[in-house]
Design an enzyme around this catalytic site. Sequence first.
Site, short mmCIF file in Angstrom:
data_model
loop_
_atom_site.label_atom_id
_atom_site.label_comp_id
_atom_site.label_asym_id
_atom_site.label_seq_id
_atom_site.Cartn_x
_atom_site.Cartn_y
_atom_site.Cartn_z
N CYS A 16 -11.63 -9.28 11.36
CA CYS A 16 -11.41 -10.72 11.55
C CYS A 16 -9.95 -10.99 11.96
CB CYS A 16 -11.80 -11.48 10.29
SG CYS A 16 -12.05 -13.26 10.57
N TYR A 17 -9.12 -11.57 11.10
CA TYR A 17 -7.71 -11.79 11.44
C TYR A 17 -7.05 -10.47 11.81
CZ TYR A 17 -2.75 -13.00 10.99
OH TYR A 17 -1.41 -13.19 11.22
N HIS B 192 -17.26 -9.70 9.32
CA HIS B 192 -16.91 -9.08 8.03
C HIS B 192 -17.98 -8.06 7.63
CE1 HIS B 192 -13.48 -11.62 6.88
NE2 HIS B 192 -14.09 -12.55 7.59
N GLY C 54 -13.50 -4.71 -28.00
CA GLY C 54 -14.92 -4.42 -28.15
C GLY C 54 -15.68 -4.58 -26.86
N GLY C 55 -15.00 -5.12 -25.82
CA GLY C 55 -15.62 -5.24 -24.51
C GLY C 55 -15.66 -3.90 -23.80
N VAL C 56 -16.32 -3.85 -22.66
CA VAL C 56 -16.50 -2.60 -21.92
C VAL C 56 -15.15 -1.98 -21.54
CG1 VAL C 56 -17.47 -1.53 -19.85
CG2 VAL C 56 -18.72 -3.37 -21.00
N ASP C 57 -14.27 -2.78 -20.96
CA ASP C 57 -13.01 -2.24 -20.43
C ASP C 57 -12.13 -1.66 -21.54
OD1 ASP C 57 -13.96 -3.26 -18.04
OD2 ASP C 57 -12.87 -5.14 -18.26
N SER C 58 -11.89 -2.43 -22.58
CA SER C 58 -11.01 -1.95 -23.65
C SER C 58 -11.65 -0.79 -24.42
CB SER C 58 -10.63 -3.09 -24.60
OG SER C 58 -11.74 -3.56 -25.32
N SER C 59 -12.98 -0.80 -24.55
CA SER C 59 -13.67 0.29 -25.25
C SER C 59 -13.52 1.60 -24.48
CB SER C 59 -15.15 -0.04 -25.44
OG SER C 59 -15.32 -1.19 -26.24
N LYS D 93 -15.29 -2.83 -12.06
CA LYS D 93 -16.11 -2.87 -13.28
C LYS D 93 -17.18 -1.79 -13.30
CE LYS D 93 -16.22 -5.75 -16.13
NZ LYS D 93 -15.60 -5.86 -17.48
N GLU E 26 -17.83 -6.02 5.21
CA GLU E 26 -17.79 -5.78 3.77
C GLU E 26 -18.72 -6.68 2.97
OE1 GLU E 26 -14.39 -8.74 4.58
OE2 GLU E 26 -15.44 -7.11 5.59
N GLY F 6 -7.79 -13.00 7.10
CA GLY F 6 -6.77 -13.91 6.59
C GLY F 6 -7.01 -15.31 7.14
#
Length: 513
Positions: free
Chosen positions: A82-83, A169, A224-229, A369, A171, A55
């Site tokens: 960290c924080y 960090h 038609g994108g990946v997520d909505s498909s 994603k 990550e 943070g």
Amino acid sequence: MINERILILDFGGQYNQLIARRVRECNVYSEVHPYTMSLDDIKKFNPKGIIFTGGPNSVYDHESPTISKDIFELGIPILGICYGAQLMAYLLDGKVEKAKVSEYGKTKIETNSSSFLFDQIDSSTIVWMSHTDCISKAPNGFTVTAYSKDCPIAAMENHRLKLFAVQFHPEVLHTEDGMKIIYNFLYHICHCHGDWKMKDFSNEIIESLKKKIGNGKVLCALSGGVDSSVAAVLLSKAVGKQLTCVFVDHGLLRKNEGDEVEKIFGSHGNYALNFIRINAQERFYKKLSGIIDPEKKRKIIGEEFIRVFEEIANEIGEVDYLVQGTIYPDVIESGLGKSAVIKSHHNVGGLPLVVHFKEIIEPLRSLFKDEVRKLGLELGIPNHLVYRQPFPGPGLGIRIIGEVTESKIKIVQDADAIYQEEIKKAGLDQKIGQYFAALTNMQSVGVMGDERTYAYAIVLRAVTTSDFMTADWFRIPYDILDIISRRIVNEVPGVNRVLYDCTSKPPATIEFE
């Protein structure tokens, strides 16, 4: 079924979503929640472990985020980053003060290999530091397990209380053994077994959707994108003919994309999705006329989407649910918990206050994603659809800086089509996470055919990324950039200059607005 959970408490750091992503890479489910989550809610969440994020604050400032000391009495392993590390030290009567030398970037630390956290990690390793304060005295009962030249306590632990802290960090990719450190916390300290598997999630979410929706009618926003498909196919498997998929062509799509989406998902495609195409270009153009602010553009597009869906729902009759392809990065960037609002995603922060549906269903809301893509493959969606170039819901509306007009849309569509064509021809399309052309609001002087021009500059963007939460700009060979630049200037009227964006995320975002 998800049995193991890691709770990530958000103290406002910029890498919080990345911590969640790294935990899931280890096949352990994780969620980010605000640090204000009550102890009762934490107990109900039943985590195998807890991570305090970084943070921007100093722990000794009165208004800095804090948490009840009682959390350390729960017997749940905790890792402070960290924080989060400084907060642990501060609350347990250690000492935190301004560092004599602030550390930023790659830093060499010396570690104690007897620590479970640093198991199988070299005694000297490179980590990513980003701090101005430091822990100058560890609380009673803690052992210092790592240090750097300028940071006397780069890591500490109280193994008996299952409390661990790192000043750096783990990550971020710049920390060379970061994934090992996270793995060690999850498996050696929290004793996770790794039950976060996409096949199990797929079966579980389909059954959950069946139970939730029952005999209700469902409307799915399909771009038609990946997520909505993936969301559409998921719902199709759950409720079959109760699902109607509506594709709204808002006129802000890539060149010829509306026809391509209809070809894939329409009546002649491979999916029985009750597909409806709505051509609403003029409606969106009118709403966006004169609008320059990117947040206003996003919210206008988001609201107009909803209004179109409501009208279609009224025509169909008695539609109960609206389905959207919202994913976890959308939720986080739209302001989850205490994190800053980066940008309002039209299907999260861009929704109007009043929505005339019984409920909005977002089956992918907890996924990153690449996890959505894994789910798509699990559902039998072909590779070429699963790995299709990402495209934002607001479309070219946020790839055109400033006011959106039909003439600008045509410019960016044509430039983008050339860019896509040449990248594929060069065999780079599978190496780049996302690439596209955007239209700046800048006009500059040029010379074409011995005459003065005053035209727009196109900017090209290409990044590599595994999670779309962080990204590095892709080094396209100069000869390829030369071809793309010459073609765009020669073939796209209204453009006399091409720029290439070499900024990573952070500090930039992948999209321009």
